[in-house]
Design a protein around this motif. Structure first.
Motif, PDB file in Angstrom:
ATOM      1  N   TRP A  74     -18.895  -5.676 -10.174  1.00 46.45           N
ATOM      2  CA  TRP A  74     -19.156  -6.149 -10.633  1.00 46.45           C
ATOM      3  C   TRP A  74     -18.000  -5.326 -11.716  1.00 46.45           C
ATOM      4  O   TRP A  74     -17.457  -6.210 -13.200  1.00 46.45           O
ATOM      5  CB  TRP A  74     -20.135  -5.875 -11.914  1.00 46.45           C
ATOM      6  N   GLN A  75     -17.431  -4.049 -11.851  1.00 50.22           N
ATOM      7  CA  GLN A  75     -16.336  -3.571 -11.785  1.00 50.22           C
ATOM      8  C   GLN A  75     -14.554  -3.391 -11.804  1.00 50.22           C
ATOM      9  O   GLN A  75     -14.378  -3.821 -12.548  1.00 50.22           O
ATOM     10  CB  GLN A  75     -16.692  -1.942 -11.610  1.00 50.22           C
ATOM     11  N   ASN A  76     -14.531  -4.432 -10.230  1.00 45.21           N
ATOM     12  CA  ASN A  76     -13.716  -4.160  -9.640  1.00 45.21           C
ATOM     13  C   ASN A  76     -14.066  -5.954  -9.271  1.00 45.21           C
ATOM     14  O   ASN A  76     -14.361  -5.541  -8.612  1.00 45.21           O
ATOM     15  CB  ASN A  76     -13.232  -3.239  -8.816  1.00 45.21           C
ATOM     16  N   TRP A  77     -13.452  -6.954 -10.268  1.00 51.90           N
ATOM     17  CA  TRP A  77     -13.752  -8.397  -9.918  1.00 51.90           C
ATOM     18  C   TRP A  77     -13.504  -8.678  -7.971  1.00 51.90           C
ATOM     19  O   TRP A  77     -14.506  -9.229  -6.981  1.00 51.90           O
ATOM     20  CB  TRP A  77     -14.137  -9.681 -10.539  1.00 51.90           C
ATOM     21  N   PHE A  78     -12.273  -8.079  -8.105  1.00 51.46           N
ATOM     22  CA  PHE A  78     -11.670  -8.591  -6.425  1.00 51.46           C
ATOM     23  C   PHE A  78     -11.765  -6.999  -5.710  1.00 51.46           C
ATOM     24  O   PHE A  78     -10.702  -7.402  -4.402  1.00 51.46           O
ATOM     25  CB  PHE A  78     -10.090  -9.193  -6.672  1.00 51.46           C
ATOM     26  N   GLY A  79     -11.984  -6.228  -6.009  1.00 54.62           N
ATOM     27  CA  GLY A  79     -12.190  -5.281  -5.033  1.00 54.62           C
ATOM     28  C   GLY A  79     -11.010  -3.931  -5.302  1.00 54.62           C
ATOM     29  O   GLY A  79     -10.298  -4.509  -6.506  1.00 54.62           O
ATOM     30  N   THR A  80     -11.034  -3.342  -5.147  1.00 53.26           N
ATOM     31  CA  THR A  80      -9.593  -2.092  -5.270  1.00 53.26           C
ATOM     32  C   THR A  80      -9.064  -2.027  -3.532  1.00 53.26           C
ATOM     33  O   THR A  80      -8.691  -2.296  -2.162  1.00 53.26           O
ATOM     34  CB  THR A  80     -10.068  -1.279  -5.516  1.00 53.26           C
ATOM     35  N   ASP A  81      -6.926  -1.345  -3.838  1.00 54.01           N
ATOM     36  CA  ASP A  81      -6.522  -1.899  -2.557  1.00 54.01           C
ATOM     37  C   ASP A  81      -6.544  -0.206  -1.987  1.00 54.01           C
ATOM     38  O   ASP A  81      -7.137   0.653  -2.516  1.00 54.01           O
ATOM     39  CB  ASP A  81      -4.930  -1.913  -2.617  1.00 54.01           C
ATOM     40  N   GLN A  82      -5.641   0.126  -1.629  1.00 55.17           N
ATOM     41  CA  GLN A  82      -5.669   1.897  -0.641  1.00 55.17           C
ATOM     42  C   GLN A  82      -5.238   2.659  -1.502  1.00 55.17           C
ATOM     43  O   GLN A  82      -5.576   3.993  -1.082  1.00 55.17           O
ATOM     44  CB  GLN A  82      -4.462   1.354   0.526  1.00 55.17           C
ATOM     45  N   MET A  83      -4.874   1.878  -2.829  1.00 56.14           N
ATOM     46  CA  MET A  83      -4.928   3.303  -3.738  1.00 56.14           C
ATOM     47  C   MET A  83      -5.591   3.607  -4.839  1.00 56.14           C
ATOM     48  O   MET A  83      -5.741   4.174  -5.827  1.00 56.14           O
ATOM     49  CB  MET A  83      -3.545   3.364  -4.063  1.00 56.14           C
ATOM     50  N   GLY A  84      -6.853   2.755  -4.760  1.00 54.99           N
ATOM     51  CA  GLY A  84      -7.873   2.519  -5.718  1.00 54.99           C
ATOM     52  C   GLY A  84      -7.087   1.740  -6.691  1.00 54.99           C
ATOM     53  O   GLY A  84      -7.882   1.681  -7.739  1.00 54.99           O
ATOM     54  N   ARG A  85      -6.640   0.705  -6.583  1.00 53.62           N
ATOM     55  CA  ARG A  85      -5.879   0.497  -7.804  1.00 53.62           C
ATOM     56  C   ARG A  85      -6.514  -1.099  -7.976  1.00 53.62           C
ATOM     57  O   ARG A  85      -6.727  -1.762  -6.826  1.00 53.62           O
ATOM     58  CB  ARG A  85      -4.491   0.117  -7.594  1.00 53.62           C
ATOM     59  N   ASP A  86      -7.288  -1.895  -8.947  1.00 47.80           N
ATOM     60  CA  ASP A  86      -7.763  -3.198  -8.987  1.00 47.80           C
ATOM     61  C   ASP A  86      -6.567  -3.954  -8.930  1.00 47.80           C
ATOM     62  O   ASP A  86      -6.055  -4.365  -9.388  1.00 47.80           O
ATOM     63  CB  ASP A  86      -7.810  -3.300 -10.240  1.00 47.80           C
ATOM     64  N   ILE A  87      -6.967  -4.999  -7.934  1.00 46.61           N
ATOM     65  CA  ILE A  87      -7.321  -5.645  -7.380  1.00 46.61           C
ATOM     66  C   ILE A  87      -6.492  -6.894  -8.296  1.00 46.61           C
ATOM     67  O   ILE A  87      -5.405  -7.668  -8.420  1.00 46.61           O
ATOM     68  CB  ILE A  87      -7.279  -6.269  -5.670  1.00 46.61           C
ATOM     69  N   ALA A  88      -7.564  -7.406  -9.407  1.00 45.06           N
ATOM     70  CA  ALA A  88      -7.246  -8.048 -10.360  1.00 45.06           C
ATOM     71  C   ALA A  88      -6.170  -7.837 -11.844  1.00 45.06           C
ATOM     72  O   ALA A  88      -5.661  -8.785 -11.354  1.00 45.06           O
ATOM     73  CB  ALA A  88      -8.707  -8.632  -9.947  1.00 45.06           C
ATOM     74  N   THR A  89      -6.118  -7.304 -11.098  1.00 52.37           N
ATOM     75  CA  THR A  89      -5.158  -6.994 -12.520  1.00 52.37           C
ATOM     76  C   THR A  89      -3.861  -6.546 -12.263  1.00 52.37           C
ATOM     77  O   THR A  89      -3.348  -7.217 -12.135  1.00 52.37           O
ATOM     78  CB  THR A  89      -5.652  -5.308 -13.209  1.00 52.37           C
ATOM     79  N   ARG A  90      -4.391  -6.510 -10.378  1.00 50.89           N
ATOM     80  CA  ARG A  90      -2.244  -6.276  -9.995  1.00 50.89           C
ATOM     81  C   ARG A  90      -2.463  -7.382  -9.827  1.00 50.89           C
ATOM     82  O   ARG A  90      -1.086  -8.331  -9.362  1.00 50.89           O
ATOM     83  CB  ARG A  90      -2.630  -5.658  -8.630  1.00 50.89           C
TER      84      ARG A  90
END
Length: 265
Positions: A43-59
């Motif tokens: 729910w916090q990160n809809w598409f999860g995070t990458d290897q650096m902890g960045r939000d994938i949905a945002t990116r």
């Protein structure tokens, strides 16, 4: 009518996503959080995070402006250059036609993506050089199309009559040539737009395009490659974004082609 509605709604949604990515995103696209790296969708990160902890949905939202926006710049610039070359070749004398088409054939001798890789490798791998390289290999299709269409229009009676009446060349271009070829150019432009998105993503995936930490779909695929088996969501969602965008643009191009064919009947 339903087909019209779905295609243009999809295009409007794509435009809204691009604008949203630049104006508002839930997280900073380059902010790292190593305590939350490679997290699955939640729910916090809809598409999860990458290897650096960045939000994938945002990116993905932010990267849409780069992947789609840069492709729009490249395809539009290529369309303008190719249209000018094609108009000159098709409407002027045999010498200009031969010169323009030989130059076009020379550029066609090299595969587009390979030529773009070579040019980017020589100039240096960055966003500006990638755009320059893709423009250099994107205008020839427009030139050939416009040359053929212009040569056909040139034989029509109203164009011959305009020449006999010594109507200025630029006036003939704007009144007779361009209105008769613009729809065909738009159809090729939409297909060029979608193809350029794939080229930009491919070059960035190979390391010749947009450079880290900038969010771009191809660069995101490159970042997620080492985690394809352990955290597949890092690659899946950027890949789906490329797939859906290219599909929408190709559907729009097909619709415009059908519309053009219906006008000719």
């Amino acid at each position: 009518m339903k087909k019209h509605y779905l295609i243009f709604c999809s295009l409007a949604l794509l435009t809204a996503v691009i604008l949203l990515g630049f104006i508002f995103t839930p997280y900073d696209p380059v902010e790292t959080d190593f305590l939350n790296r490679l997290s699955p969708p939640s729910w916090q990160n809809w598409f999860g995070t990458d290897q650096m902890g960045r939000d994938i949905a945002t990116r993905i939202l932010y990267g849409a402006g780069w992947s789609v926006g840069l492709a729009l710049i490249v395809s539009t610039t290529g369309a303008v250059i190719g249209t000018i070359v094609g108009l000159l070749a098709g409407s002027l004398g045999r010498f200009v036609d031969g010169f323009c088409m030989r130059v076009t054939d020379s550029f066609f001798a090299f595969p587009e993506l390979i030529a773009a890789i070579v040019v980017t490798g020589v100039l240096g791998p960055n966003t500006v050089n990638m755009v320059i390289a893709l423009i250099l290999v994107s205008w020839m299709r427009f030139a050939r199309l416009v040359r053929a269409l212009t040569d056909d229009v040139k034989q029509r009676d109203y164009v011959l009559q305009a020449k006999l009446n010594r109507i200025p060349y630029l006036l003939i271009l704007t009144r007779h040539y361009i209105p008769n070829i613009v729809l065909s150019i738009i159809v090729v432009w939409t297909s060029s737009w979608s193809r350029t998105i794939l080229s930009i993503s491919g070059l960035s995936f190979l390391g010749f395009g947009v450079q880290p930490p900038q969010a771009e779909w191809g660069a995101m695929l490159l970042d997620g490659k080492p985690y394809m088996l352990t955290a597949p969501h890092v690659m899946i969602f950027p890949g789906v974004a490329v797939l859906i965008t290219v599909l929408v643009l190709n559907l729009m191009g097909d619709h415009l082609r059908d519309y053009l064919q219906s006008l000719e009947k």
